[in-house]
Structure formats: structure tokens, C-alpha cells
Scaffold this motif. Sequence first.
Motif, PDB file in Angstrom:
ATOM      1  N   GLU A  38       0.849  -1.182   0.000  1.00 15.97           N
ATOM      2  CA  GLU A  38       0.000   0.000   0.000  1.00 15.97           C
ATOM      3  C   GLU A  38       0.894   1.243   0.000  1.00 15.97           C
ATOM      4  O   GLU A  38       2.058   1.184   0.417  1.00 15.97           O
ATOM      5  CB  GLU A  38      -0.911   0.001   1.225  1.00 15.97           C
ATOM      6  CG  GLU A  38      -1.939  -1.126   1.234  1.00 15.97           C
ATOM      7  CD  GLU A  38      -2.845  -1.083   0.008  1.00 15.97           C
ATOM      8  OE1 GLU A  38      -3.426  -0.018  -0.265  1.00 15.97           O
ATOM      9  OE2 GLU A  38      -2.940  -2.119  -0.682  1.00 15.97           O
TER      10      GLU A  38
ATOM     11  N   GLN B 185       1.864   3.724 -10.538  1.00 20.52           N
ATOM     12  CA  GLN B 185       0.674   3.121  -9.949  1.00 20.52           C
ATOM     13  C   GLN B 185       0.613   1.624 -10.247  1.00 20.52           C
ATOM     14  O   GLN B 185       0.207   0.824  -9.400  1.00 20.52           O
ATOM     15  CB  GLN B 185      -0.569   3.826 -10.482  1.00 20.52           C
ATOM     16  CG  GLN B 185      -0.669   5.287 -10.059  1.00 20.52           C
ATOM     17  CD  GLN B 185      -1.784   6.022 -10.774  1.00 20.52           C
ATOM     18  OE1 GLN B 185      -2.884   5.490 -10.925  1.00 20.52           O
ATOM     19  NE2 GLN B 185      -1.519   7.234 -11.233  1.00 20.52           N
TER      20      GLN B 185
ATOM     21  N   GLU C 271       0.665  10.066   0.296  1.00 22.99           N
ATOM     22  CA  GLU C 271      -0.495  10.920   0.051  1.00 22.99           C
ATOM     23  C   GLU C 271      -0.595  11.259  -1.436  1.00 22.99           C
ATOM     24  O   GLU C 271      -1.689  11.271  -2.018  1.00 22.99           O
ATOM     25  CB  GLU C 271      -0.366  12.197   0.886  1.00 22.99           C
ATOM     26  CG  GLU C 271      -1.524  13.151   0.776  1.00 22.99           C
ATOM     27  CD  GLU C 271      -1.312  14.408   1.599  1.00 22.99           C
ATOM     28  OE1 GLU C 271      -2.021  15.402   1.330  1.00 22.99           O
ATOM     29  OE2 GLU C 271      -0.442  14.418   2.500  1.00 22.99           O
TER      30      GLU C 271
ATOM     31  N   ARG D 157      -1.919   8.157  -3.325  1.00 23.81           N
ATOM     32  CA  ARG D 157      -3.352   7.994  -3.074  1.00 23.81           C
ATOM     33  C   ARG D 157      -4.164   8.985  -3.898  1.00 23.81           C
ATOM     34  O   ARG D 157      -5.202   8.635  -4.475  1.00 23.81           O
ATOM     35  CB  ARG D 157      -3.652   8.203  -1.588  1.00 23.81           C
ATOM     36  CG  ARG D 157      -3.225   7.069  -0.678  1.00 23.81           C
ATOM     37  CD  ARG D 157      -4.116   5.867  -0.819  1.00 23.81           C
ATOM     38  NE  ARG D 157      -3.783   4.835   0.159  1.00 23.81           N
ATOM     39  CZ  ARG D 157      -4.100   3.563   0.005  1.00 23.81           C
ATOM     40  NH1 ARG D 157      -4.735   3.155  -1.086  1.00 23.81           N
ATOM     41  NH2 ARG D 157      -3.786   2.677   0.935  1.00 23.81           N
ATOM     42  N   LEU D 158      -3.693  10.218  -3.941  1.00 26.85           N
ATOM     43  CA  LEU D 158      -4.403  11.249  -4.695  1.00 26.85           C
ATOM     44  C   LEU D 158      -4.403  10.922  -6.185  1.00 26.85           C
ATOM     45  O   LEU D 158      -5.447  11.014  -6.852  1.00 26.85           O
ATOM     46  CB  LEU D 158      -3.744  12.612  -4.450  1.00 26.85           C
ATOM     47  CG  LEU D 158      -4.425  13.831  -5.060  1.00 26.85           C
ATOM     48  CD1 LEU D 158      -5.840  13.992  -4.517  1.00 26.85           C
ATOM     49  CD2 LEU D 158      -3.599  15.086  -4.799  1.00 26.85           C
TER      50      LEU D 158
ATOM     51  N   GLU E 226      -4.174   8.059  -7.583  1.00 31.75           N
ATOM     52  CA  GLU E 226      -4.962   6.856  -7.851  1.00 31.75           C
ATOM     53  C   GLU E 226      -6.450   7.049  -7.591  1.00 31.75           C
ATOM     54  O   GLU E 226      -7.253   6.176  -7.918  1.00 31.75           O
ATOM     55  CB  GLU E 226      -4.442   5.698  -6.986  1.00 31.75           C
ATOM     56  CG  GLU E 226      -3.042   5.231  -7.380  1.00 31.75           C
ATOM     57  CD  GLU E 226      -2.540   4.089  -6.507  1.00 31.75           C
ATOM     58  OE1 GLU E 226      -3.231   3.742  -5.523  1.00 31.75           O
ATOM     59  OE2 GLU E 226      -1.468   3.538  -6.816  1.00 31.75           O
ATOM     60  N   SER E 227      -6.830   8.187  -7.030  1.00 31.92           N
ATOM     61  CA  SER E 227      -8.221   8.395  -6.618  1.00 31.92           C
ATOM     62  C   SER E 227      -9.171   8.614  -7.785  1.00 31.92           C
ATOM     63  O   SER E 227     -10.381   8.420  -7.662  1.00 31.92           O
ATOM     64  CB  SER E 227      -8.310   9.604  -5.680  1.00 31.92           C
ATOM     65  OG  SER E 227      -8.052  10.817  -6.393  1.00 31.92           O
ATOM     66  N   GLY E 228      -8.627   9.043  -8.915  1.00 29.00           N
ATOM     67  CA  GLY E 228      -9.487   9.343 -10.052  1.00 29.00           C
ATOM     68  C   GLY E 228     -10.270  10.629  -9.906  1.00 29.00           C
ATOM     69  O   GLY E 228     -11.170  10.914 -10.700  1.00 29.00           O
ATOM     70  N   THR E 229      -9.942  11.425  -8.912  1.00 31.92           N
ATOM     71  CA  THR E 229     -10.701  12.653  -8.642  1.00 31.92           C
ATOM     72  C   THR E 229      -9.998  13.908  -9.142  1.00 31.92           C
ATOM     73  O   THR E 229     -10.558  14.996  -9.051  1.00 31.92           O
ATOM     74  CB  THR E 229     -10.955  12.814  -7.128  1.00 31.92           C
ATOM     75  OG1 THR E 229      -9.683  12.930  -6.458  1.00 31.92           O
ATOM     76  CG2 THR E 229     -11.693  11.613  -6.577  1.00 31.92           C
TER      77      THR E 229
END
Length: 343
Positions: free
Chosen positions: A16, A49, A325, A328-329, A331-334
Motif C-alpha cells: 500500500e 501506480q 499521500e 493515493r491522490l 490513484e483516486s481518479g478525482t
Amino acid sequence: MNAEQLTEVVLPGKVEPEELRIRHGAVPAPGPGQVLLRMEATGVSFAEQQMRRGRYFDQPPFPFVPGYDLVGTVEATGDGVGRGLAGTRVAALVKVGGWASHVLVDAADVVPVPAGVGAAEAETLVVNGITAWQMLHRKARVRAGQTVLVHGANGGVGSVLVQLARAAGARVIGTASARHHDALRARGVTPVDYRSGNVAAQVRVLAPGGLDAVFDHVGGPGIIDSWRLLAPGGTLVAYGTAATRDDTGSQQLPVLKLLGRVWLWNALPNRRRACFYNVWAWRALAKDRFRARLRADLTEVFAALRRGDITPQIAAELPLARVAEAMRLAESGTVAGKVVLTP
């Protein structure tokens, strides 16, 4: 340089993001033909990723330092390297190793960053810019007046690709979720919501005569629709998916299936063409030519940036110590654009 310390991010295995490790050590010295870059900006791309999941083709064995590309200042040069490079800001495509405060790179692989272009801005256009430029101009050879479809038009590569296509005079249709449509319209792109139903049917309404080029990073069954949307003389460029493995860790089966399809499609007498794109595809066969083309194409991308043809999309800037962080950002797709890491 002796007072400085090397800081790098280590990917220890299939972990992770929070399990990425920060390692410190001595700053390396450049060998013959090398330069030492003090990293100013690197980033989180699709490749890292996939590497985190052990799914990127030809990634090194764990543990290793990820980082596909970077922008930095030449801090030291090795034997055989002209002293004029020292102190200049350059960009480099390295595949791995970029997530570090200091990186050794072959001098033949660096490209000067134009004056007035910030490190983070330039970073968003290294791998993404080269990929977009080469697919558009070397693979599909898009011309003014043509119509193209870009899947993932808000992504790192897609956002550069739509801007370069518009600058080339093409009409652009782009798939993205609805929240990105206003931004795409502002760039002259006709948006299609990939979540709202049959994308192929929506595109046929917009381009009843077919498309001159389709850029597909998704792969899977949808690639058949991409092929069927082509007009006679059109080109399908598949990328991204050919560099990744399936959930079992095997790359062979999905790639063989895709290769078989591409071979069959190209054998048909329908005046359409399909091809893969991978930036590293023929480096081992023609290293000098690969380097020359990469330098020329990234120089063109930076020139397009200075002309205003491209607006860099920086999704966020975070320090290297906050890499978990940042990943994660990304990979968030946002977010739209590229998540950039700084020292």
C-alpha cells in the motif's frame, strides 16, 4: 555536494502507498558520460501506480526506487561531458529512479528546459508530453481538419493530447466523467460521458462519417468499438494497457490477444490501421535514434508550451516525504492533470 544527503523513496514490494519507505544515503558521483541531477520535480504517473501492484511490464525486481521522469538542475558532470551543462535545468525520462533528491542520468538523455518554464510545469510534460506528441504526430499523423477521439481526455496524457490535437487543427472528441466536461469544452473539446451509456453510439452521432484517429488507453473489450469507429484511412493507437500485466501477474495472454487482433485488423483490406505505442518500444534496437527522437520531440513539446498551445495541468504539488499521500491522490481518479513531487 559532500554536505548534501541523498533522499529517495523505495518501493519494497506489492504494498500500500503508506508502506513506501524513505531511505537516506550518500549523494552519488557521476561516472563517465553521466550527469548528477538535483531533482526539482518528479511525479506520479500511470507507470508507478502499476509498479506498486507489480503489474508494470519490465519493472525491476523489488525493492527499487520508482520515478518515471524528472526535472532537475545539473549539479555535477562526469568525464566526457561538456561543462556547459553544469547549472542548467533539464528534463529526463528514466523509467525508474526519479523519486529521489539526486539522480544519475546519462548526459545523452537530458533535454534542456526553456528559460521561464518552471520545474513543476515542465515535469507534467515529460512522459505525458512525449507520449502525446509521438502518438499524435508519429503514429497517427493527425492533420488539420481531421476528427479524433481521445479516451480519458482529462488524464495526464489525455489532457496534453487534446491540446496538441487542437493546436494541429483537429476536431477533438474526448471521453471523461461529467465533472470534467466544462474544462474540456473550454479547450475546444466535445465531451462524451463514458459513464452514461454506450460511448460508441454517442460518438457515432457526433462523427457519423467515422474518426481519423482514436487514442485508447483503456484496452479490453472496448478496443473493438474503438476500431469500428474509424473511418477509412483512420488509425487506432493503443497505449498504456500493453505495458501492464493482468491480475495474475501475467502479461503474455492479454498482450497476445491484442497483438492477434491488431495483426488481423491490419491484414484486412479496409484501409484502416491499428498500432501499439510504448515510448520504450525500440530503444534496445536503436538507442542513438531513440535518444535523438526523444530529444527532438520533447523539445517540440516545450516549444508548444511556450507558444501557449499547452497549459500544464498540475493536480497537486507535494514534497517527496508525502509520497504516500501523493500516490493515493493520483490513484483516486478525482484529479485532473499530474500529481507532482518536489524535494
